[in-house]
Write a protein that holds these residues in place. Sequence first.
Motif, short mmCIF file in Angstrom:
data_model
loop_
_atom_site.label_atom_id
_atom_site.label_comp_id
_atom_site.label_asym_id
_atom_site.label_seq_id
_atom_site.Cartn_x
_atom_site.Cartn_y
_atom_site.Cartn_z
N LEU A 1 0.91 -1.19 -0.05
CA LEU A 1 -0.09 0.05 -0.07
C LEU A 1 0.90 1.28 -0.08
O LEU A 1 0.50 2.21 -0.82
N LEU A 2 1.91 1.26 0.75
CA LEU A 2 2.53 2.57 0.98
C LEU A 2 3.77 2.65 -0.07
O LEU A 2 3.86 3.97 -0.60
N THR A 3 4.25 1.59 -0.56
CA THR A 3 5.47 2.05 -1.79
C THR A 3 5.01 2.84 -2.91
O THR A 3 5.59 3.55 -3.53
N PRO A 4 3.63 2.34 -3.58
CA PRO A 4 3.17 2.93 -4.69
C PRO A 4 2.81 4.59 -4.28
O PRO A 4 3.34 5.43 -5.06
N ILE A 5 2.42 4.81 -2.99
CA ILE A 5 2.29 6.27 -2.64
C ILE A 5 3.79 6.97 -2.56
O ILE A 5 3.66 8.03 -2.99
N ILE A 6 4.80 6.37 -1.99
CA ILE A 6 6.09 6.96 -1.75
C ILE A 6 6.26 7.35 -3.28
O ILE A 6 7.11 8.51 -3.21
N ALA A 7 6.32 6.35 -4.11
CA ALA A 7 6.88 6.35 -5.48
C ALA A 7 5.99 7.77 -6.18
O ALA A 7 6.68 8.45 -6.97
N PHE A 8 4.83 7.85 -5.90
CA PHE A 8 3.89 9.06 -6.45
C PHE A 8 4.65 10.31 -6.01
O PHE A 8 4.72 11.27 -6.69
N THR B 1 13.42 5.75 -9.35
CA THR B 1 12.64 5.82 -8.11
C THR B 1 12.27 4.62 -8.00
O THR B 1 12.13 4.07 -6.76
N GLY B 2 11.59 3.89 -8.93
CA GLY B 2 11.21 2.39 -8.67
C GLY B 2 12.12 1.55 -8.21
O GLY B 2 12.00 0.66 -7.27
N ALA B 3 13.35 1.55 -8.96
CA ALA B 3 14.36 0.76 -8.49
C ALA B 3 14.81 0.91 -7.09
O ALA B 3 15.11 -0.04 -6.18
N THR B 4 14.92 2.25 -6.63
CA THR B 4 15.39 2.42 -5.24
C THR B 4 14.48 2.01 -4.13
O THR B 4 14.80 1.26 -3.22
N ILE B 5 13.28 2.16 -4.61
CA ILE B 5 12.40 1.52 -3.58
C ILE B 5 12.29 0.05 -3.42
O ILE B 5 12.38 -0.62 -2.49
N VAL B 6 12.35 -0.56 -4.84
CA VAL B 6 12.53 -2.07 -4.50
C VAL B 6 13.61 -2.44 -3.97
O VAL B 6 13.59 -3.38 -3.44
N ILE C 1 4.41 0.19 -8.50
CA ILE C 1 5.47 1.46 -8.27
C ILE C 1 5.93 2.15 -9.34
O ILE C 1 5.69 3.55 -9.24
N THR C 2 6.09 1.44 -10.73
CA THR C 2 6.41 2.41 -11.73
C THR C 2 5.28 3.16 -12.27
O THR C 2 5.02 4.13 -12.59
#
Length: 356
Positions: A132-139, A246-251, A266-267
């Motif tokens: 739930l949180l990672t897509p919000i952080i990516a946004f 952004t996506g790579a860093t979070i993953v 996330i992307t």
Amino acid sequence: MLTNIAILLGLFFAMNIGGSGAAASMGISYGSGVVKKGLGLLLCSIAVFLGAWLGGGEVVKTMGSGIVPESTFTVQIALIVVASAALSLFLANIFGIPLSTSEVAVGSVVGAGLVYQSVFVGKLLWIMSFWLLTPIIAFVLAIFASSFLKNKRVKNWVESRRAIPILSVMVVVMGLFEAFSAGMNNVANAVGPLVGAGILSSGDGIFWGGLFVAFGVVLFGRRVVETNGKKITKLRLEEGCIISGTGATIVVLASLLGIPVPLTQITTSSIIGIGYAKDGLKVLKKDIVVRMLTIWIVSPVLSMILTYTLIQLMIEQNVYPIIAMAGVAISLFGVLFLMKGNNSQLKVQQETVKIK
């Protein structure tokens, strides 16, 4: 015999993961004309393998023993778990439903845990909070990065000719970084249950899983790269760097914590964030948000139900839970049908009133 089938199925699943998810990481580099398709796929396959080999261990542990105990996995159950995840993705592809590989794999493991009441609920909730949180952080990160690009000096430099070679290199590097992160996170989806069942050691699972994800990139990735690079949307080089970076860093951070996360969502959130920075609220269309939430729910639930059903029928030979589930499904479809009928009747009544 079952052991060999489980290994083959897991490796085939790994190839499909490489062909669908990992190969997409080079779409922006190919679509912008920076690299040729064949070279992009080759570089991507190397990055994916290195990601799995160097950093895939923590997520493999989670998939093999972090969601349910290792004792839950036998050869038969590991086979069903991997088969259910692969079948869920196959059915989704037939019906054109985009599902997350990580969410499908986790749902399949949870389905096995539910049969034997052995799910580590705290760990599962921790994983779901990341979904739930990672897509919000990516946004949010994409919005901040896009705002930085609007700075006058930065904008002038980006639009200058001397920036093009630097941005071209950066977009390839960020694409490879994204592929590396996909290898770290996604190899566990295919081999985690096999490692949990003792069919493969952790080292062998990571090596062979990473190798077959890499094969999948080269063998099955051409169409995905073409679609992502040239048939969806055109992105500027600097925007591609933001999305991939952004996506790579979070993953990568999630992988170091052993959390399987949905790279695709996330992307997508990063792309929406860039659109929000340029066009404001009108990019946040209700159907996009609803679609992402639907995928978030449907992906794990579909594979969870499939695994639960197969284990009850094939191993436990217990049909009663299946009958109960069928009853719930029939009731649900019946209620939806009645609601649809009532809505149609209401519309007819409203039209009749208008005519009168």
